[in-house]
Write a protein that holds these residues in place. Structure first.
Motif, PDB file in Angstrom:
ATOM      1  N   SER A   1      39.452  32.618  45.970  1.00 20.35           N
ATOM      2  CA  SER A   1      40.840  32.429  46.389  1.00 20.35           C
ATOM      3  C   SER A   1      41.540  31.468  45.450  1.00 20.35           C
ATOM      4  N   ILE A   2      42.830  31.699  45.265  1.00 24.72           N
ATOM      5  CA  ILE A   2      43.678  30.727  44.586  1.00 24.72           C
ATOM      6  C   ILE A   2      44.988  30.613  45.358  1.00 24.72           C
ATOM      7  N   LEU A   3      45.355  29.377  45.664  1.00 22.35           N
ATOM      8  CA  LEU A   3      46.624  29.069  46.318  1.00 22.35           C
ATOM      9  C   LEU A   3      47.482  28.362  45.287  1.00 22.35           C
ATOM     10  N   LYS A   4      48.602  28.966  44.912  1.00 21.69           N
ATOM     11  CA  LYS A   4      49.388  28.421  43.803  1.00 21.69           C
ATOM     12  C   LYS A   4      50.876  28.433  44.124  1.00 21.69           C
ATOM     13  N   SER A   5      51.595  27.562  43.454  1.00 15.62           N
ATOM     14  CA  SER A   5      53.023  27.448  43.699  1.00 15.62           C
ATOM     15  C   SER A   5      53.766  28.697  43.254  1.00 15.62           C
ATOM     16  N   ALA A   6      54.771  29.075  44.030  1.00 19.94           N
ATOM     17  CA  ALA A   6      55.576  30.247  43.709  1.00 19.94           C
ATOM     18  C   ALA A   6      56.626  29.952  42.640  1.00 19.94           C
ATOM     19  N   ASP A   7      56.901  28.666  42.400  1.00 21.76           N
ATOM     20  CA  ASP A   7      57.880  28.296  41.377  1.00 21.76           C
ATOM     21  C   ASP A   7      57.596  26.881  40.890  1.00 21.76           C
ATOM     22  N   ALA A   8      58.381  26.446  39.925  1.00 20.59           N
ATOM     23  CA  ALA A   8      58.153  25.141  39.310  1.00 20.59           C
ATOM     24  C   ALA A   8      58.480  23.984  40.247  1.00 20.59           C
ATOM     25  N   GLU A   9      59.230  24.257  41.293  1.00 20.16           N
ATOM     26  CA  GLU A   9      59.627  23.210  42.226  1.00 20.16           C
ATOM     27  C   GLU A   9      58.676  23.068  43.409  1.00 20.16           C
ATOM     28  N   GLY A  10      57.737  23.995  43.561  1.00 19.24           N
ATOM     29  CA  GLY A  10      56.834  23.947  44.704  1.00 19.24           C
ATOM     30  C   GLY A  10      57.488  24.386  45.997  1.00 19.24           C
ATOM     31  N   THR A  11      58.455  25.293  45.882  1.00 19.53           N
ATOM     32  CA  THR A  11      59.215  25.738  47.045  1.00 19.53           C
ATOM     33  C   THR A  11      58.363  26.504  48.049  1.00 19.53           C
ATOM     34  N   ALA A  12      57.414  27.304  47.554  1.00 21.32           N
ATOM     35  CA  ALA A  12      56.588  28.137  48.421  1.00 21.32           C
ATOM     36  C   ALA A  12      55.217  28.324  47.786  1.00 21.32           C
ATOM     37  N   CYS A  13      54.280  28.816  48.588  1.00 18.65           N
ATOM     38  CA  CYS A  13      52.909  29.010  48.125  1.00 18.65           C
ATOM     39  C   CYS A  13      52.550  30.488  48.109  1.00 18.65           C
ATOM     40  N   ASN A  14      52.020  30.954  46.991  1.00 15.80           N
ATOM     41  CA  ASN A  14      51.471  32.302  46.901  1.00 15.80           C
ATOM     42  C   ASN A  14      49.957  32.239  47.083  1.00 15.80           C
ATOM     43  N   ARG A  15      49.405  33.210  47.804  1.00 13.61           N
ATOM     44  CA  ARG A  15      47.996  33.204  48.156  1.00 13.61           C
ATOM     45  C   ARG A  15      47.329  34.484  47.663  1.00 13.61           C
ATOM     46  N   TYR A  16      46.243  34.319  46.920  1.00 16.45           N
ATOM     47  CA  TYR A  16      45.534  35.470  46.373  1.00 16.45           C
ATOM     48  C   TYR A  16      44.052  35.358  46.743  1.00 16.45           C
ATOM     49  N   THR A  17      43.499  36.427  47.298  1.00 15.91           N
ATOM     50  CA  THR A  17      42.079  36.466  47.640  1.00 15.91           C
ATOM     51  C   THR A  17      41.453  37.677  46.967  1.00 15.91           C
ATOM     52  N   PHE A  18      40.296  37.470  46.345  1.00 15.97           N
ATOM     53  CA  PHE A  18      39.590  38.528  45.620  1.00 15.97           C
ATOM     54  C   PHE A  18      38.207  38.695  46.243  1.00 15.97           C
ATOM     55  N   SER A  19      37.860  39.936  46.571  1.00 20.32           N
ATOM     56  CA  SER A  19      36.586  40.229  47.221  1.00 20.32           C
ATOM     57  C   SER A  19      35.705  41.033  46.274  1.00 20.32           C
ATOM     58  N   TYR A  20      34.441  40.621  46.111  1.00 24.52           N
ATOM     59  CA  TYR A  20      33.568  41.232  45.115  1.00 24.52           C
ATOM     60  C   TYR A  20      32.237  41.700  45.699  1.00 24.52           C
ATOM     61  N   SER A  21      31.834  42.897  45.286  1.00 24.54           N
ATOM     62  CA  SER A  21      30.463  43.347  45.490  1.00 24.54           C
ATOM     63  C   SER A  21      29.646  42.803  44.327  1.00 24.54           C
ATOM     64  N   PRO A  22      28.493  42.196  44.579  1.00 20.39           N
ATOM     65  CA  PRO A  22      27.737  41.577  43.492  1.00 20.39           C
ATOM     66  C   PRO A  22      27.132  42.620  42.558  1.00 20.39           C
ATOM     67  N   LEU A  23      27.220  42.353  41.270  1.00 17.72           N
ATOM     68  CA  LEU A  23      26.599  43.200  40.257  1.00 17.72           C
ATOM     69  C   LEU A  23      25.675  42.343  39.407  1.00 17.72           C
ATOM     70  N   PRO A  24      24.453  42.803  39.147  1.00 20.61           N
ATOM     71  CA  PRO A  24      23.500  41.999  38.376  1.00 20.61           C
ATOM     72  C   PRO A  24      24.060  41.594  37.010  1.00 20.61           C
ATOM     73  N   GLY A  25      23.946  40.303  36.705  1.00 24.12           N
ATOM     74  CA  GLY A  25      24.378  39.794  35.412  1.00 24.12           C
ATOM     75  C   GLY A  25      25.858  39.516  35.288  1.00 24.12           C
ATOM     76  N   LEU A  26      26.628  39.694  36.377  1.00 23.44           N
ATOM     77  CA  LEU A  26      28.078  39.517  36.322  1.00 23.44           C
ATOM     78  C   LEU A  26      28.523  38.357  37.196  1.00 23.44           C
ATOM     79  N   GLY A  27      29.397  37.529  36.654  1.00 19.69           N
ATOM     80  CA  GLY A  27      30.024  36.471  37.421  1.00 19.69           C
ATOM     81  C   GLY A  27      31.526  36.519  37.259  1.00 19.69           C
ATOM     82  N   HIS A  28      32.232  35.844  38.143  1.00 18.87           N
ATOM     83  CA  HIS A  28      33.684  35.714  38.027  1.00 18.87           C
ATOM     84  C   HIS A  28      34.038  34.236  37.949  1.00 18.87           C
ATOM     85  N   PHE A  29      34.964  33.932  37.067  1.00 17.42           N
ATOM     86  CA  PHE A  29      35.319  32.563  36.709  1.00 17.42           C
ATOM     87  C   PHE A  29      36.797  32.340  36.981  1.00 17.42           C
ATOM     88  N   ILE A  30      37.093  31.338  37.791  1.00 18.45           N
ATOM     89  CA  ILE A  30      38.473  30.970  38.070  1.00 18.45           C
ATOM     90  C   ILE A  30      38.636  29.475  37.802  1.00 18.45           C
TER      91      ILE A  30
END
Length: 237
Positions: free
Chosen positions: A141-170
Motif C-alpha cells: 500500500s501507498i498513501l500519498k498526497s493528492a497535491d502539493a498542498e496536502g489537500t487530500a490523500c490518494n490510496r493505492y493497494t496492490f495485491s500479489y500472487s507470489p512467484l518464485p524469485g520475484l519481489g516488489h519494491f516500493i
C-alpha cells in the motif's frame, strides 16, 4: 517495453542518492517468503536511528536519545506479526494495521483512517506491506498526497500472487530533491536471490553510502514458520 522485466535491486537503486525508506516483499526461487525494510536519512534527526529486534518485532530507536529533536515520525514499530500475517511499514501505521486485523478488518480497510505524513513540504507517503505466511501472498500500500498542498490523500493497494524469485519494491521518494518527489506508479519488480546474505549485501551496498541508516531482512520458511533474519545498522551500539 518489457512490462515483465525483473531488475536486480542494484539496477533499481545504484546511483540514486536518496530513495528514502523502502520495503521489499516477495519470494525466493525455492519458495521462502521475503520481507525487507530499510531507512535512509539526510537530517541529523533522521540519521540518529538504529533498528532493534524485540521478541521477533523490529523497532526504530534513537541512537543517541539526547539528540532526538522530534520522535513522532522517526520512532515506531516497523515490523510486527499478527497470527499468520507479517506487517512491514515505514511508520506507526504498523500498529494501525495490527489493531485493524485484531478487529477483523482487511489490510486496506485498516488504513482507511490514515494518510501521508504531516511533514510539509515533502508530505512523505506512508508505505506498507502485509504477507500471508501460509501461502506467501502479499499486499502493498501507498498513501500519498493528492497535491502539493496536502489537500487530500490518494490510496493505492496492490495485491500479489507470489512467484518464485520475484519481489516488489516500493519506496517513499523517486530521488533526492527539495521538496522530495514522491514515489510514482506500481511497486517495482526486482529479483530475489535464495541466499539471505547475498540479498542483504545487495541492498546495503546499493544504497547511497552517505544516506543509508539501517536495514532489516527476513526470510520465512512457509512450511515450518521458521525464519532467518539479518540486521545492519550504520550507527553501531
Amino acid at each position: 517495453m518489457d512490462i515483465y522485466k525483473i531488475d536486480t535491486f542494484t539496477d533499481r537503486v545504484q546511483g540514486n542518492s536518496y530513495v528514502g525508506r523502502g520495503i521489499v516483499t516477495g519470494m525466493t526461487p525455492e519458495g521462502k517468503a521475503v520481507s525487507a525494510y530499510f531507512i535512509m536519512g539526510r537530517s541529523a534527526n533522521s540519521r540518529n536511528r538504529v533498528f532493534t529486534i524485540q521478541d521477533g518485532e523490529v523497532f526504530t530507536e534513537p541512537f543517541d536519545a539526547s539528540k532526538v529533536e522530534d520522535p513522532s515520525l522517526i520512532i515506531y514499530a516497523a515490523i510486527r506479526k499478527f497470527e499468520r500475517y507479517l506487517i512491514v511499514t515505514n511508520g506507526d501505521q504498523t500498529d494501525t494495521i495490527y489493531k485493524g486485523l485484531e478487529k477483523g478488518l482487511a489490510f486496506a480497510e485498516a488504513l482507511e483512517d490514515r494518510q501521508f505524513e504531516p511533514d510539509a513540504p515533502n508530505l512523505t507517503p506512508r508505505i506498507s506491506s502485509i504477507t500471508d505466511l501460509t501461502d506467501g501472498s502479499y499486499e502493498m500500500s501507498i498513501l500519498k498526497s493528492a497535491d502539493a498542498e496536502g489537500t487530500a490523500c490518494n490510496r493505492y493497494t496492490f495485491s500479489y500472487s507470489p512467484l518464485p524469485g520475484l519481489g516488489h519494491f516500493i519506496h517513499t521518494y523517486v530521488q533526492d530533491g527539495s521538496p522530495l518527489p514522491t514515489f510514482q506508479g506500481e511497486p517495482e519488480r526486482i529479483a530475489v536471490p535464495e541466499d539471505i546474505d547475498d540479498f542483504t549485501d545487495d541492498i546495503w551496498e546499493a544504497l547511497d553510502e552517505n544516506n543509508r541508516i539501517s536495514l532489516y531482512v527476513r526470510y520465512t520458511d512457509l512450511a515450518t514458520g521458521e525464519y532467518e533474519e539479518r540486521l545492519i545498522n550504520r550507527n553501531e551500539r
